[in-house]
Design a protein around this motif. Sequence first.
Motif, short mmCIF file in Angstrom:
data_model
loop_
_atom_site.label_atom_id
_atom_site.label_comp_id
_atom_site.label_asym_id
_atom_site.label_seq_id
_atom_site.Cartn_x
_atom_site.Cartn_y
_atom_site.Cartn_z
N ALA A 1 -29.42 3.77 -57.61
CA ALA A 1 -30.25 4.06 -56.44
C ALA A 1 -31.58 3.33 -56.54
O ALA A 1 -32.11 2.83 -55.53
N ARG A 2 -32.14 3.24 -57.73
CA ARG A 2 -33.41 2.54 -57.90
C ARG A 2 -33.26 1.05 -57.60
O ARG A 2 -34.08 0.45 -56.90
N LEU A 3 -32.19 0.42 -58.14
CA LEU A 3 -31.97 -1.01 -57.88
C LEU A 3 -31.70 -1.26 -56.41
O LEU A 3 -32.16 -2.26 -55.84
N MET A 4 -30.97 -0.34 -55.76
CA MET A 4 -30.73 -0.51 -54.33
C MET A 4 -32.03 -0.37 -53.55
O MET A 4 -32.29 -1.12 -52.61
N GLY A 5 -32.85 0.59 -53.96
CA GLY A 5 -34.12 0.76 -53.28
C GLY A 5 -35.00 -0.47 -53.39
O GLY A 5 -35.67 -0.87 -52.44
N LEU A 6 -35.00 -1.10 -54.57
CA LEU A 6 -35.79 -2.32 -54.76
C LEU A 6 -35.24 -3.46 -53.89
O LEU A 6 -36.00 -4.21 -53.27
N ALA A 7 -33.91 -3.59 -53.85
CA ALA A 7 -33.30 -4.68 -53.08
C ALA A 7 -33.51 -4.50 -51.59
O ALA A 7 -33.62 -5.47 -50.84
N LEU A 8 -33.57 -3.22 -51.15
CA LEU A 8 -33.67 -2.94 -49.72
C LEU A 8 -35.05 -2.46 -49.32
O LEU A 8 -35.21 -1.79 -48.29
N SER A 9 -36.05 -2.81 -50.11
CA SER A 9 -37.42 -2.39 -49.77
C SER A 9 -37.83 -3.02 -48.45
O SER A 9 -37.41 -4.12 -48.09
N ARG A 10 -38.66 -2.32 -47.71
CA ARG A 10 -39.03 -2.76 -46.37
C ARG A 10 -39.86 -4.04 -46.37
O ARG A 10 -39.94 -4.72 -45.36
N GLY A 11 -40.42 -4.38 -47.49
CA GLY A 11 -41.18 -5.61 -47.54
C GLY A 11 -40.33 -6.82 -47.88
O GLY A 11 -40.82 -7.95 -47.88
N GLY A 12 -39.05 -6.60 -48.19
CA GLY A 12 -38.17 -7.70 -48.57
C GLY A 12 -37.57 -8.42 -47.38
O GLY A 12 -37.70 -8.01 -46.22
N ASP A 13 -36.88 -9.52 -47.68
CA ASP A 13 -36.21 -10.32 -46.65
C ASP A 13 -34.98 -9.56 -46.16
O ASP A 13 -34.09 -9.25 -46.95
N PRO A 14 -34.89 -9.25 -44.87
CA PRO A 14 -33.72 -8.50 -44.37
C PRO A 14 -32.39 -9.21 -44.64
O PRO A 14 -31.39 -8.56 -44.93
N ALA A 15 -32.39 -10.54 -44.55
CA ALA A 15 -31.14 -11.26 -44.80
C ALA A 15 -30.68 -11.09 -46.24
O ALA A 15 -29.49 -10.92 -46.52
N GLU A 16 -31.64 -11.10 -47.19
CA GLU A 16 -31.28 -10.88 -48.58
C GLU A 16 -30.79 -9.45 -48.80
O GLU A 16 -29.88 -9.20 -49.57
N GLY A 17 -31.43 -8.52 -48.08
CA GLY A 17 -30.98 -7.14 -48.18
C GLY A 17 -29.55 -6.97 -47.67
O GLY A 17 -28.74 -6.27 -48.29
N ALA A 18 -29.25 -7.61 -46.56
CA ALA A 18 -27.89 -7.53 -46.01
C ALA A 18 -26.88 -8.17 -46.97
O ALA A 18 -25.77 -7.68 -47.14
N ALA A 19 -27.29 -9.28 -47.58
CA ALA A 19 -26.40 -9.93 -48.56
C ALA A 19 -26.18 -9.03 -49.77
O ALA A 19 -25.07 -8.95 -50.30
N TRP A 20 -27.24 -8.32 -50.18
CA TRP A 20 -27.10 -7.41 -51.33
C TRP A 20 -26.10 -6.31 -50.99
O TRP A 20 -25.25 -5.96 -51.81
N ILE A 21 -26.19 -5.78 -49.78
CA ILE A 21 -25.26 -4.73 -49.36
C ILE A 21 -23.83 -5.25 -49.36
O ILE A 21 -22.89 -4.57 -49.81
N GLU A 22 -23.65 -6.49 -48.85
CA GLU A 22 -22.29 -7.05 -48.84
C GLU A 22 -21.76 -7.20 -50.25
O GLU A 22 -20.59 -6.94 -50.52
N GLY A 23 -22.61 -7.63 -51.18
CA GLY A 23 -22.17 -7.75 -52.56
C GLY A 23 -21.83 -6.41 -53.18
O GLY A 23 -20.90 -6.28 -53.96
N PHE A 24 -22.59 -5.36 -52.80
CA PHE A 24 -22.42 -4.06 -53.42
C PHE A 24 -21.22 -3.30 -52.86
O PHE A 24 -20.44 -2.70 -53.61
N VAL A 25 -21.03 -3.34 -51.56
CA VAL A 25 -19.96 -2.52 -50.96
C VAL A 25 -18.99 -3.34 -50.13
O VAL A 25 -18.13 -2.78 -49.46
N GLY A 26 -19.09 -4.67 -50.11
CA GLY A 26 -18.21 -5.51 -49.30
C GLY A 26 -17.19 -6.24 -50.14
O GLY A 26 -16.98 -5.99 -51.32
N GLY A 27 -16.51 -7.18 -49.47
CA GLY A 27 -15.56 -8.04 -50.18
C GLY A 27 -14.31 -7.34 -50.65
O GLY A 27 -13.73 -7.70 -51.67
N GLY A 28 -13.86 -6.29 -49.94
CA GLY A 28 -12.64 -5.61 -50.34
C GLY A 28 -12.77 -4.85 -51.65
O GLY A 28 -11.77 -4.65 -52.35
N SER A 29 -13.98 -4.42 -51.97
CA SER A 29 -14.21 -3.75 -53.26
C SER A 29 -14.07 -2.24 -53.18
O SER A 29 -14.34 -1.55 -54.17
N GLY A 30 -13.69 -1.71 -52.04
CA GLY A 30 -13.61 -0.26 -51.90
C GLY A 30 -14.97 0.39 -51.76
O GLY A 30 -15.13 1.59 -52.00
#
Length: 767
Positions: A631-660
């Motif tokens: 949760a802490r690493l996700m919070g850092l990656a998705l902080s409101r001051g970060g790049d939204p595109a990088e945040g979206a890419a982080w989400i895809e890596g974490f829960v996308g790509g057929g990973s369940g």
Amino acid sequence: MLLGVRHHGPGSARAVRAALDEGRPEAVLIEGPPEADSLVHLTADEGMRPPVALLAHVVDEPGRSAFWPLAEFSPEWVAIQWAVGRGVPVRFIDLPAANSLARNEEEGDPTSGGEDAVRIDPLAVLAETAGYDDPERWWEDAVEHRAGGGDAFAPFEALGEAMGALREAYGDGGHGRDLAREAHMRLRMRAAQKEFGPDRVAVVCGAWHVPALRRKVAVAADRALLKGLPKVRAEMTWVPWTNRRLSRASGYGAGVSSPGWYGHLFGAPDRPVERWMTKVARLLREEDRLVSSAHVIEAVRLADTLAAMRGRPLAGLTETTDAVRAVMCEGSDVPLALVHDKLVVGDVLGEVPEAAPAVPLQRDLTRLQRKLRLKPDALERELQLDLRKETDAARSTLLHRLRLLGIGWGEPVRSRGSTGTFRETWRLRWEPELSVRVAEAGVWGTTVLGAATGKATADAVGAAGLADVTALAERCLLAALPDALPVVMRVLADRAALDADVGHLAQALPALVRSLRYGDVRGTDTAALGEVALGLAERLFVGLPPACTGLGAEAALEMRGHVDAVHQAVGMLGELTPDAGSGGAGSQGVRARWVSVLRVLARREAVAGVVRGRGVRLLLDGGELADEAVARLMGLALSRGGDPAEGAAWIEGFVGGGSGGGMLLVHDDRLLGLVDDWLSGVSADAFIDVLPLLRRTFSEYEPGVRRTLGELVRRGPAGGGVAVGGGGVPGFAEEIDAARADAVVATVRALLGEAPAGREGLVGAVG
């Protein structure tokens, strides 16, 4: 006597037999390559069963080849059988294969065997002249349904006159190469007539050539046409053929559309329609369709009625097919397609005797097929193998060796009902062209084992990249090639030491680990392979973190795939390699090193977002990160001051790509809350940019998972929010938050172009 025929015409075959019985020639000449003269005696062998073909190939280049197919109902086969059975000499009179193969190379015109296809279809022209729109139907009416008796030579005279008229109108039909062939036939005819007498020789050839063979041409003129023709060294033998390859649909120029039907017409002594309907009924019953004797009787009556209505002397294939469709198939074309495939065309595979000439590799393959009870079959079938059984393991080894040699008799397919490495499923089907592939592979050795070893060794030395060598190592283990494996491993070690491309290393490691697994199943010593795999993994661990920085979107997605593949490979590598201690390169060491690499990928900000997200997910799944840390690493990656595109890419890596990842969000409301809170804070402009990426991520979930996530988000946070993990992230309530739900309306209107885009929660991306 000139007996002009249609190749593979049962009516012509019957007429040839009748003419030979009446004429009693002292020699029979056949349109075909003279190199086959020495092979004629094999047609009397008990092991020879048509359809078969004469195969000619260039000695030093077996891939340059030609076939001359013969079926039981081929006039040429009938003439050969008649002559051999009575001790009458048989000679082939067409242009030698040594010349035709050389001419094909120069003219770029590959030979399909038999008569060249003329630009005009003689049967089509004759049928059109007779008022028919279907050449096959005209042939049936004019020849196949012709009553026997009378003058045995009358049909040949009539067909010869018709072809004479066509040759006067169309000349050579657009194929000048026929001139040389016909010149050679005339020379061979003169020689035979001089030896046996002008009236004691029977010539069986395509009706198209009859006018040219009757024409008076000076011997000098014929020899002039043949002078200077290119020539190669050629060898010839008999090979099995199939009905399917006799079909015109296969591309065979002299083929027929219904070899199975023609074989039936030739073999049926009487009542061909009744016998055919009985065959159809038997086939449909085997497919569990309800077909009774009454169906057969009614189908025969309907076929005869249709023939009478259409003015045909007897019911032909068209009438029988219409009757079968109406009576036995209840108007459906689905079972009718089965009838066409199994009976009209057929899956008959011929046989040739062991005495037929063959390259040593073919003889060894035949011996192995007999030993392992793997009989070649024209009908495609699946073969289930249990590698724990000695015979099945030997069958697998043979099929893998043949695939390595380019002899595609078997194709591996996914096993059904079992995912164990001790099971294999193959789809087998023997095609006549495989005989050519066997002859080509003979340059590598005289046995299947020796040829596969030689081919693998040569492929290893000439491999273009590291992945090619690792794939070859895998194939060597599957094919059980102990003598080739050391060479492959030496090349592999050299390439691995020199290749610094992380992508190449990541592609190579999974193949090496699969090879270790296959070796373990087959009891093969793979110690050297394991050492190379461990060394490759170590180099990969060092180079992967720097390679994951500064990547574009497409390159980052590709790298995420490499990370997934390496993660799976490391898991198997840890199971298959011995333990060398936590600090060594054994099972514990390689796993510990990989976990440390994943930690670096998860925490380094310069690493592409999709790779960072996947690193965190893999650590979570492996129990290497606590929920609070995730949760802490996700919070850092998705902080409101970060790049939204990088945040979206982080989400895809974490829960996308057929990973369940969808189920992870369903069962962990804290992570879902983090994602929703981040997305709710994305600005309107940034939201438009990240929406396609988010939709790609969530679209990979099962519909049920997407529906559940939507329900969770629709309920909203529980009464003022519940702190999660001390970070103040709200949880979710059981009731719908109307204010949050109404906020979606503005965004939907913006997407439809009715209003400026506004702020939206996760429900917009999931929906």
